[in-house]
Every structure is written in C-alpha cells, then in structure tokens.
Motif scaffolding. Structure first.
Motif, mmCIF file in Angstrom:
data_model
loop_
_atom_site.group_PDB
_atom_site.id
_atom_site.type_symbol
_atom_site.label_atom_id
_atom_site.label_comp_id
_atom_site.label_asym_id
_atom_site.label_seq_id
_atom_site.Cartn_x
_atom_site.Cartn_y
_atom_site.Cartn_z
ATOM 1 N N PRO A 298 -16.714 -23.728 23.830
ATOM 2 C CA PRO A 298 -15.371 -23.612 23.269
ATOM 3 C C PRO A 298 -14.889 -24.919 22.643
ATOM 4 O O PRO A 298 -13.733 -25.042 22.282
ATOM 5 C CB PRO A 298 -14.533 -23.267 24.505
ATOM 6 N N PHE A 299 -15.781 -25.890 22.521
ATOM 7 C CA PHE A 299 -15.372 -27.235 22.126
ATOM 8 C C PHE A 299 -16.357 -27.779 21.102
ATOM 9 O O PHE A 299 -17.567 -27.780 21.331
ATOM 10 C CB PHE A 299 -15.347 -28.117 23.374
ATOM 11 N N ASP A 300 -15.840 -28.228 19.946
ATOM 12 C CA ASP A 300 -16.674 -28.834 18.918
ATOM 13 C C ASP A 300 -16.127 -30.206 18.544
ATOM 14 O O ASP A 300 -14.902 -30.412 18.532
ATOM 15 C CB ASP A 300 -16.703 -27.970 17.648
ATOM 16 N N PHE B 119 -10.783 -27.110 19.978
ATOM 17 C CA PHE B 119 -10.805 -26.312 21.210
ATOM 18 C C PHE B 119 -10.485 -24.863 20.853
ATOM 19 O O PHE B 119 -9.429 -24.576 20.288
ATOM 20 C CB PHE B 119 -9.758 -26.812 22.205
ATOM 21 N N ALA B 120 -11.370 -23.950 21.186
ATOM 22 C CA ALA B 120 -11.132 -22.522 20.985
ATOM 23 C C ALA B 120 -10.669 -21.930 22.311
ATOM 24 O O ALA B 120 -11.387 -21.980 23.302
ATOM 25 C CB ALA B 120 -12.393 -21.833 20.497
ATOM 26 N N GLY B 121 -9.465 -21.362 22.331
ATOM 27 C CA GLY B 121 -8.932 -20.854 23.588
ATOM 28 C C GLY B 121 -8.074 -19.618 23.418
ATOM 29 O O GLY B 121 -7.956 -19.062 22.327
ATOM 30 N N GLU B 122 -7.479 -19.190 24.529
ATOM 31 C CA GLU B 122 -6.645 -17.999 24.561
ATOM 32 C C GLU B 122 -5.500 -18.182 25.543
ATOM 33 O O GLU B 122 -5.554 -19.039 26.429
ATOM 34 C CB GLU B 122 -7.455 -16.771 24.991
ATOM 35 N N TYR B 123 -4.473 -17.356 25.375
ATOM 36 C CA TYR B 123 -3.413 -17.292 26.368
ATOM 37 C C TYR B 123 -3.015 -15.836 26.546
ATOM 38 O O TYR B 123 -3.307 -14.984 25.696
ATOM 39 C CB TYR B 123 -2.212 -18.139 25.956
ATOM 40 N N THR B 124 -2.384 -15.542 27.662
ATOM 41 C CA THR B 124 -1.958 -14.184 27.967
ATOM 42 C C THR B 124 -0.469 -14.039 27.655
ATOM 43 O O THR B 124 0.364 -14.669 28.304
ATOM 44 C CB THR B 124 -2.204 -13.855 29.452
ATOM 45 N N PRO B 125 -0.096 -13.265 26.644
ATOM 46 C CA PRO B 125 1.327 -13.114 26.307
ATOM 47 C C PRO B 125 2.091 -12.405 27.425
ATOM 48 O O PRO B 125 1.526 -11.635 28.195
ATOM 49 C CB PRO B 125 1.293 -12.271 25.028
ATOM 50 N N ASN B 126 3.380 -12.697 27.497
ATOM 51 C CA ASN B 126 4.267 -12.088 28.491
ATOM 52 C C ASN B 126 3.820 -12.365 29.915
ATOM 53 O O ASN B 126 4.032 -11.558 30.823
ATOM 54 C CB ASN B 126 4.376 -10.571 28.272
ATOM 55 N N SER B 127 3.156 -13.499 30.120
ATOM 56 C CA SER B 127 2.717 -13.886 31.458
ATOM 57 C C SER B 127 2.650 -15.401 31.530
ATOM 58 O O SER B 127 2.194 -16.055 30.594
ATOM 59 C CB SER B 127 1.339 -13.299 31.764
ATOM 60 N N VAL B 128 3.130 -15.974 32.628
ATOM 61 C CA VAL B 128 3.018 -17.413 32.823
ATOM 62 C C VAL B 128 1.567 -17.779 33.106
ATOM 63 O O VAL B 128 1.049 -18.787 32.623
ATOM 64 C CB VAL B 128 3.932 -17.882 33.972
ATOM 65 N N ASN B 129 0.890 -16.927 33.876
ATOM 66 C CA ASN B 129 -0.503 -17.167 34.230
ATOM 67 C C ASN B 129 -1.445 -16.752 33.112
ATOM 68 O O ASN B 129 -1.131 -15.873 32.305
ATOM 69 C CB ASN B 129 -0.880 -16.382 35.491
ATOM 70 N N ALA C 109 -6.982 -7.596 28.370
ATOM 71 C CA ALA C 109 -7.413 -7.198 27.027
ATOM 72 C C ALA C 109 -6.402 -7.610 25.970
ATOM 73 O O ALA C 109 -6.667 -7.496 24.771
ATOM 74 C CB ALA C 109 -7.622 -5.686 26.983
ATOM 75 N N ASP C 110 -5.246 -8.108 26.419
ATOM 76 C CA ASP C 110 -4.185 -8.494 25.497
ATOM 77 C C ASP C 110 -4.182 -9.988 25.187
ATOM 78 O O ASP C 110 -3.282 -10.470 24.497
ATOM 79 C CB ASP C 110 -2.820 -8.097 26.070
ATOM 80 N N ASN C 111 -5.160 -10.710 25.696
ATOM 81 C CA ASN C 111 -5.197 -12.153 25.442
ATOM 82 C C ASN C 111 -5.239 -12.442 23.945
ATOM 83 O O ASN C 111 -5.934 -11.765 23.183
ATOM 84 C CB ASN C 111 -6.417 -12.784 26.117
ATOM 85 N N LEU C 112 -4.490 -13.457 23.540
ATOM 86 C CA LEU C 112 -4.412 -13.838 22.132
ATOM 87 C C LEU C 112 -5.104 -15.173 21.906
ATOM 88 O O LEU C 112 -5.004 -16.088 22.721
ATOM 89 C CB LEU C 112 -2.954 -13.934 21.690
ATOM 90 N N SER C 113 -5.806 -15.284 20.784
ATOM 91 C CA SER C 113 -6.497 -16.520 20.445
ATOM 92 C C SER C 113 -5.494 -17.597 20.051
ATOM 93 O O SER C 113 -4.509 -17.326 19.366
ATOM 94 C CB SER C 113 -7.467 -16.291 19.285
ATOM 95 N N MET C 114 -5.768 -18.820 20.482
ATOM 96 C CA MET C 114 -5.008 -19.971 20.040
ATOM 97 C C MET C 114 -5.930 -21.187 20.117
ATOM 98 O O MET C 114 -6.359 -21.582 21.191
ATOM 99 C CB MET C 114 -3.754 -20.217 20.877
ATOM 100 N N ALA D 230 -4.296 -22.691 15.467
ATOM 101 C CA ALA D 230 -4.871 -21.570 14.722
ATOM 102 C C ALA D 230 -4.863 -20.335 15.608
ATOM 103 O O ALA D 230 -5.117 -20.424 16.815
ATOM 104 C CB ALA D 230 -6.298 -21.889 14.275
ATOM 105 N N GLY D 231 -4.554 -19.199 15.015
ATOM 106 C CA GLY D 231 -4.520 -17.946 15.756
ATOM 107 C C GLY D 231 -5.808 -17.166 15.583
ATOM 108 O O GLY D 231 -6.889 -17.745 15.457
ATOM 109 N N THR D 232 -5.698 -15.842 15.542
ATOM 110 C CA THR D 232 -6.885 -14.995 15.472
ATOM 111 C C THR D 232 -7.673 -15.178 14.178
ATOM 112 O O THR D 232 -8.878 -14.919 14.141
ATOM 113 C CB THR D 232 -6.483 -13.517 15.613
ATOM 114 N N ASN D 233 -7.005 -15.648 13.117
ATOM 115 C CA ASN D 233 -7.713 -15.873 11.859
ATOM 116 C C ASN D 233 -8.382 -17.243 11.806
ATOM 117 O O ASN D 233 -9.091 -17.558 10.849
ATOM 118 C CB ASN D 233 -6.763 -15.708 10.668
#
Length: 218
Positions: free
Chosen positions: A66-68, A82-92, A98-103, A140-143
């Motif tokens: 996940p790191f270049d 850094f390629a990562g994700e977060y879970t919307p509508n959740s602190v954790n 399945a709803d994780n969003l790329s960031m 950067a998001g999903t794109n």
C-alpha cells in the motif's frame, strides 16, 4: 497514615513519569500501533474517522504493497504514496465493510531525490515540512486522481536495512535488491471543494524494495 500517603505519592509520580515516556498512540484502539518492523501498515485519523492502509491482495498478482516511493534522478522531488481506505459513518475502521471508501495520501517533497536504493538510509530521522506550495500533500479518492495541496509534516523516524530478504543475483537486468524498513509519522490539513480534511496521529511501518514499491525514474 503518613507512610501510606507517601507511598501513594511515589506511585502516582512514577506512573505519571512512565506515561510521559510512552508512545503517543499507546492504547489507541482505532489505529495500528507505531512499529518499526516492516509490517506494511499505516493509520491515521481523518476528521476523527479511522483510516488505514494495509497490504492488499490482488488475485493473480499476489500481495500489493500500500506504499510507494517514487523519485527521479533528473528531477528535484520525491513522492510518498499511501493507498488506504476508511469506513464512512463509523469512527472505527472496519476491515470487512463492503462500504469502505478509498482515500490515498500523496506526499510530494521538493528538493529530495535519490539515485540508488542505499539512499533510503539518508531518510532516517528526517522531518519534512509541507508548505502547501512546493512541498505538499494531496488526497485521492476512488479515481486515484490527487487533489489539493495541503500543509503539514511528514516524518521519517526510522530507516534500516533488513538482511532477512534479498532478491536478484546482480546479473544484467536482475540487480541485487535489498529490503528496507521505513517508519514514521505524519499530520496535515488539506481543503478540497471547500471541505477541510484534518489528518492527525498518522503513523506508518513499511517494507520497501527497489522495483517493488521503490521506483527511480530518469
């Protein structure tokens, strides 16, 4: 009674001192702890929501880091991605959601370039200030298109050579490549479309190898 109070005072003093020397993220269950082992994991709080970057698995191509680190012998800057994700509508952060969003976080450091893999060691204990102009961080998001030029700090606290894994035999087209451990911290603020993203308590612990996730271009 006085003796009991004295013992209690000493205990409280020692406890306070031990806490003052502990890692700032100790006990934070939202994020992975800071380590220097090449675990290929990173974490941060994005507007108080947990974000993580972890080793990804790609069907048919194995694990994807996940790191270049991207640098250029003819340029004057280096990018830490850094390629990562977060879970919307959740602190954790929820690994199974399945709803994780790329960031993705893209740190551009002006004036930093590396010509060979051994130059990674020069990053040890270095702090890079991001002024939002020449050195900056983008999201950067999903794109995966970077946006914004944020300000903050990117710290490489630890770099070491890991002799446990070596690739290549030194023949033409197959150079000897070593595994390095790169760990540190980051924090920043960036505004995109009038929305402010405040990223705090960022930490990372990555394994880096030439041509795997460390690229030197011309």
């Amino acid at each position: 009674m006085k003796k009991i109070l004295w013992v209690l005072s000493v205990y409280l003093f020692v406890t306070a001192c031990s806490k003052s020397h502990s890692s700032p993220d100790e006990g934070d269950e939202l994020l992975p702890p800071y380590t220097e082992e090449g675990r290929n994991v990173a974490g941060a709080l994005v507007n108080d929501t947990a974000w993580r970057a972890q080793m990804l698995f790609c069907t048919g191509c194995g694990n994807t880091a996940p790191f270049d680190i991207i640098t250029s012998t003819g340029g004057d800057s280096t990018v830490f991605l850094f390629a990562g994700e977060y879970t919307p509508n959740s602190v954790n952060y929820i690994d199974t959601s399945a709803d994780n969003l790329s960031m993705d976080f893209r740190f551009t450091v002006k004036g930093l370039k590396m010509d060979k893999q051994e130059d990674l060691l020069k990053l040890d204990n270095q702090t890079f200030l991001l002024n939002g102009v020449n050195s900056y961080v983008s999201l950067a998001g999903t794109n995966h298109i970077p946006r914004g030029k944020g300000t903050g700090t990117f710290i490489v606290k630890h770099v070491s050579l890991d002799n446990s894994f070596v690739a290549g035999d030194g023949s033409p087209g197959n150079p000897i490549r070593y595994r390095y451990i790169v760990s540190g911290y980051f924090s920043f603020t960036v505004t995109i479309n009038n929305k402010v993203y405040t990223v705090q308590e960022g930490r990372y612990d990555m394994a880096v190898m030439l041509e795997d996730n460390f690229f030197i271009t011309q």
